[in-house]
Scaffold this motif. Structure first.
Motif, PDB file in Angstrom:
ATOM      1  N   GLU A 144       4.400  -4.863  -1.840  1.00 14.40           N
ATOM      2  CA  GLU A 144       4.963  -5.485  -3.254  1.00 14.40           C
ATOM      3  C   GLU A 144       3.845  -5.097  -4.352  1.00 14.40           C
ATOM      4  O   GLU A 144       4.216  -4.502  -5.214  1.00 14.40           O
ATOM      5  CB  GLU A 144       5.153  -6.880  -3.192  1.00 14.40           C
ATOM      6  CG  GLU A 144       6.791  -7.386  -2.697  1.00 14.40           C
ATOM      7  CD  GLU A 144       6.482  -8.849  -2.744  1.00 14.40           C
ATOM      8  OE1 GLU A 144       5.819  -9.598  -3.469  1.00 14.40           O
ATOM      9  OE2 GLU A 144       7.233  -9.307  -1.560  1.00 14.40           O
ATOM     10  N   GLU A 145       2.549  -5.442  -3.819  1.00 12.24           N
ATOM     11  CA  GLU A 145       1.448  -5.320  -4.874  1.00 12.24           C
ATOM     12  C   GLU A 145       1.166  -3.920  -5.310  1.00 12.24           C
ATOM     13  O   GLU A 145       1.033  -3.389  -6.261  1.00 12.24           O
ATOM     14  CB  GLU A 145       0.239  -5.836  -4.239  1.00 12.24           C
ATOM     15  CG  GLU A 145       0.114  -7.128  -4.449  1.00 12.24           C
ATOM     16  CD  GLU A 145       0.017  -7.795  -5.691  1.00 12.24           C
ATOM     17  OE1 GLU A 145      -0.871  -7.468  -6.497  1.00 12.24           O
ATOM     18  OE2 GLU A 145       1.114  -8.493  -6.180  1.00 12.24           O
ATOM     19  N   PHE A 147       3.725  -8.070   1.411  1.00 15.68           N
ATOM     20  CA  PHE A 147       2.966  -8.545   0.284  1.00 15.68           C
ATOM     21  C   PHE A 147       2.203  -7.483  -0.144  1.00 15.68           C
ATOM     22  O   PHE A 147       2.216  -7.163  -1.309  1.00 15.68           O
ATOM     23  CB  PHE A 147       2.346 -10.082   0.593  1.00 15.68           C
ATOM     24  CG  PHE A 147       1.632 -10.056  -0.704  1.00 15.68           C
ATOM     25  CD1 PHE A 147       2.005 -10.727  -1.727  1.00 15.68           C
ATOM     26  CD2 PHE A 147       0.143  -9.916  -0.747  1.00 15.68           C
ATOM     27  CE1 PHE A 147       1.441 -11.121  -2.995  1.00 15.68           C
ATOM     28  CE2 PHE A 147      -0.691 -10.393  -1.839  1.00 15.68           C
ATOM     29  CZ  PHE A 147       0.191 -11.069  -2.906  1.00 15.68           C
ATOM     30  N   ARG A 160       4.444 -10.668   7.253  1.00 18.67           N
ATOM     31  CA  ARG A 160       4.591 -10.952   5.787  1.00 18.67           C
ATOM     32  C   ARG A 160       3.494 -10.335   4.940  1.00 18.67           C
ATOM     33  O   ARG A 160       3.739 -10.345   3.762  1.00 18.67           O
ATOM     34  CB  ARG A 160       4.614 -12.617   5.873  1.00 18.67           C
ATOM     35  CG  ARG A 160       6.053 -13.126   6.024  1.00 18.67           C
ATOM     36  CD  ARG A 160       5.920 -14.605   6.151  1.00 18.67           C
ATOM     37  NE  ARG A 160       5.228 -15.354   5.177  1.00 18.67           N
ATOM     38  CZ  ARG A 160       4.424 -16.329   5.646  1.00 18.67           C
ATOM     39  NH1 ARG A 160       4.476 -17.133   6.644  1.00 18.67           N
ATOM     40  NH2 ARG A 160       3.670 -17.111   4.707  1.00 18.67           N
TER      41      ARG A 160
END
Ligand code: ADP
Ligand code: MG
Length: 701
Positions: A476-477, A473, A469
Motif C-alpha cells: 500500500e505504501e 501494508f 499483513r
C-alpha cells in the motif's frame, strides 16, 4: 588526608602480614591503609533484632537466633560426613550443620550453653537448618559493643579459600579505624558542608563501615557520594577553565560575507529556534579567542547538518579551512552532496576525501588543501591520515561521535601548530548525567526540538505471524509512492548466520515484490564501496522502492521519501540502534511508520526495549531507559567506562546528587576561580592530590 600513615603498606596493619597483604592486593586492589579505608561494604546485615525459631520463615533470609545446642552428632553421608547439632530455643528446634573443619567445631562447641547464631535459615527435610552459622556464646556477645548493622565487604573465592572472611575484614577495619580515625582530615569546605548539611569526613567514614543506624548510614553515604561526584566535577571544570585560558583558539571574529549571504539568500528553510540558539552559542564560543571544544547533542533528524554548515561558513569568513568527519563512507558522501549543494551558489570549493577516492583524484585535492584553495573538506577517517595537510584548519566537526575513537580525535589536533576548534555532533542523545560525567569538561549545546511539520513516526511491534499483513501494508505504501527500508541485524559473533538471514530475507522480499513492478536494492558491509554507493544512489533517486540492508544505513542517511522502516529481529538490536534506525524515516511531510519484527519469546530486557520504542519517540527518554538497562559502562564503550567506575556513587542511581555536585562545583569556581579563599584551601589541596586522576581524563578529551 595528608597523614602519611594512610599510605602505610597494608602489610603492617595488625593481623595482616605479608601473605595476606599480597592476597588483598591481588584480589581487591588493596595496598595501603587508605585503600582499605575506602573499601566500602557492598551491603549491610541488620542484626538489630533476634528471631525465635517459631518465627522463622521460608524466605532464605539471614537471621539471628539465640538458643542452645542440645545434641551433637556426626552423620555419615554418601559423600563424606557432616557434623549436625540440634539447636533449641523456647519455641522450637532447628539444625546447625558443618561440612568443613568438623573436628575443630566438635572440640569447641559447648552443649547446653546459650549461643547467638547468625546465618541463612533454609527449610530442609521438614525443619530449618543453618549451615556454617556465625556463632558466639551469648555471654561474650553481651560483653561486646554490638554493631547494629554489620557490613558485608566485597569478597572473592580466593579470599574465602585463604580464610579472609568477612569477619576478619571487619576486624582489620576496626583496627584501622582505631589507628587512623583521628588523622582523617576534612576534605570539603565548611561552608559547603553547612549549606548542604553534610556530615564530617571522619564521621562519614566511620559510619559507612560501622553504622549505628540506617539513618546514620544514609547520611554517611550521601556525604561520601557527594564528595566523590563533587571532585570529579571540579576536575572536569578546572580542566575546562584551564583549556579556555591556556589554549588560544583562532578567533572567528567576523560574521562575514559568506555566512550572511548564505543565511539571507540560500537557507533552504527557516531555522528552528533551537537551531538558532545553538548557532548563537557556537558563534560566541568561536569568537571568544579560546579554543572551542563543544558537544552538539540533537536527536536524530533535529537538523545538525545545517548547523555544521553555518559553522564552516564562519570559519571561511575568518579565513580558515574546515573539515567535517563522518563515521562511514556512505554518510560522508551524503554530507558532501548536501553541503556542496548548499554552498555551491557561493562559489566555495568543497572536497570529498574517503578511503575509496582514487590516487589520481586525491593528489590535486591534497594540494588544494595545502595551498588553501580548498576551503571545506568532507570525508571519513581518511582525513586523519598524516599526509592530509591543511593550510590553516580552523574548525573540525565530527559527526556521530559514538563511532569515533578518542585517539582519532586527538590526531585532528596535530594538523596545525594550534589546535582547531572542535565540534562533536552526537546522533544518539546521551543521558544528561552521563554527559555531565563523561563530557563535563566540554561545552554542550542541545538542539531540543525537531523541525516543524514532522509527524511523529508511528511504531508498532509485530511477530512473524503478522508477516503477510506487514507485506500488504508495504505494498500500500509503495503504491502511494513511498519507499521502504528493511533492516537486518548483523553482528560479528554470528556474522555468517546473519548474512544468510539477510540474503534469505532479500530473496523472499524479491519474491513478494517481483520485478518489473518493484525494484529492490540491497546494501551490506561485504559489498565493494562503489557497489554500495550505486545501490544507495538508486534508492536515493527513487529508482528502487525497497532497500534491504544491514545496519550500514544506521547513521545519518537522509531519504525524505522513505516512510517505512521495517526492522527484522528487532529484539537483537540495542535501543540506541533502534532509535537511530527509526530516525531514517519521518523526515518528509508524510506519516511514517516503524515496524519492529520479532519472534514471540523475548527476554525481559528485549521486551522493555521494544515497548519503549513503541511508547516514545523522545531520544533522551530512550537514552535514559538504555542507561538503566545496560549501565553506563556498556552504554559508552569500554574506553570510557573505566572513568565511570566510582567507589561509592553511581551515575545512574545518584543522578540528583550528581546534579547538585556539578552545580556547587560550578558555583565555587565561579566565585573563586583560583581557589584562593582560605575556606577553599581544602579543595585546592585535594585537587593537587588528584593529579593522577586528572591525567586519566586528559586522555579522553
Ligand atoms: P540530523 O540532526 O539527524 O543530522 P539532519 O541535519 O540530517 O538531521 O536533518 C534532517 C532533515 O531535516 C534534513 O532533511 C534537513 O534538510 C531537514 N531540516 C533540518 N533543519 C530543518 C528546519 N529548520 N526546517 C525544516 N527542515 C529542516
Ligand atoms: Mg546527521
Amino acid at each position: 588526608m595528608q597523614a602519611r600513615e594512610l599510605h602505610t603498606d597494608i602489610t603492617y596493619l595488625k593481623g595482616v602480614g605479608p601473605g595476606r597483604a599480597q592476597l588483598l592486593g591481588r584480589e581487591l586492589g588493596i595496598a595501603t591503609y587508605q585503600d582499605l579505608l575506602y573499601c566500602f561494604p557492598n551491603r549491610y546485615i541488620d542484626k538489630s533484632r533476634f528471631y525465635t525459631i517459631a518465627e522463622l520463615e521460608r524466605s532464605g533470609a539471614d537471621v539471628q537466633v539465640v538458643g542452645k545446642i542440645i545434641h551433637l552428632k556426626t552423620v555419615e553421608q554418601k559423600r563424606g560426613k557432616r557434623l549436625v547439632a540440634t539447636f533449641r530455643d523456647e519455641t522450637g528446634e532447628m539444625e546447625l550443620v558443618w561440612f568443613r573443619s568438623q573436628q575443630w567445631f566438635r572440640d569447641r562447641l559447648k552443649l547446653g550453653e546459650p549461643y547467638v547464631i547468625f546465618g541463612r535459615a533454609n527449610w530442609y527435610n521438614g525443619q530449618f537448618s543453618m549451615a556454617h552459622p556465625e556463632m558466639e556464646l551469648l555471654s561474650r556477645f553481651e560483653q561486646q559493643a554490638r554493631l547494629h548493622m554489620q557490613p558485608v565487604y566485597p569478597s572473592t573465592e580466593k579470599l574465602g579459600q585463604q580464610g579472609v572472611t568477612n569477619r576478619l575484614i571487619i576486624q582489620w577495619i576496626a583496627q584501622l579505624l582505631k589507628e587512623v580515625s583521628d588523622q582523617i582530615a576534612e576534605t570539603l569546605p565548611a561552608s559547603l558542608r553547612e549549606e548542604l548539611g553534610l556530615v564530617g569526613k571522619q564521621e562519614a567514614l566511620i559510619q559507612v563501615h560501622f553504622p549505628d543506624s540506617q539513618h546514620k548510614l544514609a547520611r554517611a553515604q550521601a556525604r561520601l557520594k557527594f564528595e566523590e561526584l563533587f571532585y570529579i566535577q571540579m576536575a572536569l571544570l578546572l580542566k575546562q577553565q584551564q583549556r579556555k585560558r591556556k589554549i588560544r583558539g583562532f578567533a572567528f571574529e567576523n560574521v562575514g560575507d559568506y555566512f550572511n549571504a548564505f543565511y539571507e539568500n540560500h537557507l533552504p528553510f527557516e531555522l528552528t529556534d533551537a537551531q538558532k540558539r545553538v548557532v548563537k552559542e557556537i558563534r560566541a564560543d568561536l569568537g571568544s579567542r579560546a579554543q572551542m571544544n563543544r558537544l552538539l547533542q540533537g536527536d536524530v533528524g533535529s537538523g545538525k547538518t545545517i548547523v555544521a554548515v553555518l559553522c564552516m561558513l564562519l570559519a571561511l569568513d575568518n579565513g580558515y579551512q574546515s573539515c567535517l568527519v563522518a563515521p562511514t563512507e556512505i554518510l560522508a558522501q551524503q554530507h558532501y552532496q548536501a553541503v556542496k549543494a548548499l554552498v555551491d551558489p557561493l562559489g566555495i570549493r568543497v572536497g570529498l576525501l574517503t578511503g575509496s577516492v582514487r590516487e589520481k583524484d586525491r593528489k590535486p585535492m591534497l594540494e588544494a588543501l595545502e595551498n588553501g584553495e580548498m576551503s571545506m573538506l568532507i570525508g571519513t577517517h581518511a582525513i586523519l591520515e598524516q599526509r592530509v595537510r591543511f593550510q590553516n584548519l580552523g574548525l573540525a566537526i565530527i559527526d556521530e561521535q559514538h563511532r569515533f575513537g578518542v585517539a582519532q580525535r586527538a590526531r585532528l589536533w596535530k594538523k596545525n601548530e594550534s589546535p582547531p576548534h572542535i565540534l562533536v555532533m552526537t546522533a544518539t542523545p546521551i543521558p544528561r548525567t552521563l554527559a555531565m560525567s563523561l563530557y563535563g569538561d566540554l561545552d554542550v549545546s542541545v538542539i531540543d526540538a525537531l523541525p516543524p511539520g514532522r509527524k511523529p513516526v508511528r511504531t508498532v511491534h509485530r511477530s512473524d505471524a503478522d508477516r503477510l499483513r506487514v507485506f500488504a501494508f508495504l505494498r500500500e505504501e509503495i503504491a502511494r509512492g513511498r519507499q521502504v527500508y528493511v533492516v537486518y541485524p548483523l553482528i560479528q559473533e554470528s556474522e555468517a548466520l546473519d548474512y544468510k538471514d539477510l540474503m534469505d530475507g532479500f530473496e523472499s522480499i524479491s519474491r513478494e515484490f517481483p520485478q518489473p513492478e518493484y525494484q529492490v536494492s540491497i546494501v551490506h558491509g561485504q559489498m565493494k564501496p562503489e557497489d554500495k554507493e550505486f545501490e544507495m544512489q538508486r534508492f536515493v533517486k527513487g529508482q528502487t522502492q525497497i532497500m534491504v540492508a544491514t545496519t550500514v544505513i544506521e547513521v545519518g542517511v537522509d531519504v525524505p521519501n522513505a516512510s517505512v522502516m521495517v526492522i527484522e529481529s528487532a529484539e537483537r538490536f540495542g535501543l540506541s540502534q533502534l532509535h537511530q534506525l527509526r530516525g531514517r524515516v519521518g523526515r518528509g511531510a508524510e506519516q511514517s511508520y516503524c515496524i519492529l519484527m520479532s519472534g514471540k519469546a523475548l527476554s525481559d530486557d528485549a521486551r522493555t526495549r521494544l515497548e519503549t520504542m513503541v511508547r516514545t519517540n523522545d531520544g533522551f527518554e530512550i537514552a535514559e531507559v538504555d542507561l538503566k538497562l545496560r549501565g553506563p559502562g556498556d552504554l559508552m564503550g569500554t574506553q570510557q567506562s573505566g572513568l565511570l567506575s566510582l567507589r561509592i556513587a553511581d551515575v545512574v542511581r545518584d543522578q540528583d546528587l550528581l546534579r547538585t555536585a556539578r552545580h556547587y562545583a560550578q558555583q565555587l569556581l565561579k566565585a573563586d576561580p583560583e581557589l584562593g579563599a582560605s575556606d577553599h584551601k581544602i579543595v585546592r589541596d585535594k585537587m593537587a592530590r588528584m593529579e593522577v586522576f586528572r591525567q586519566k581524563w586528559d586522555y579522553i578529551s
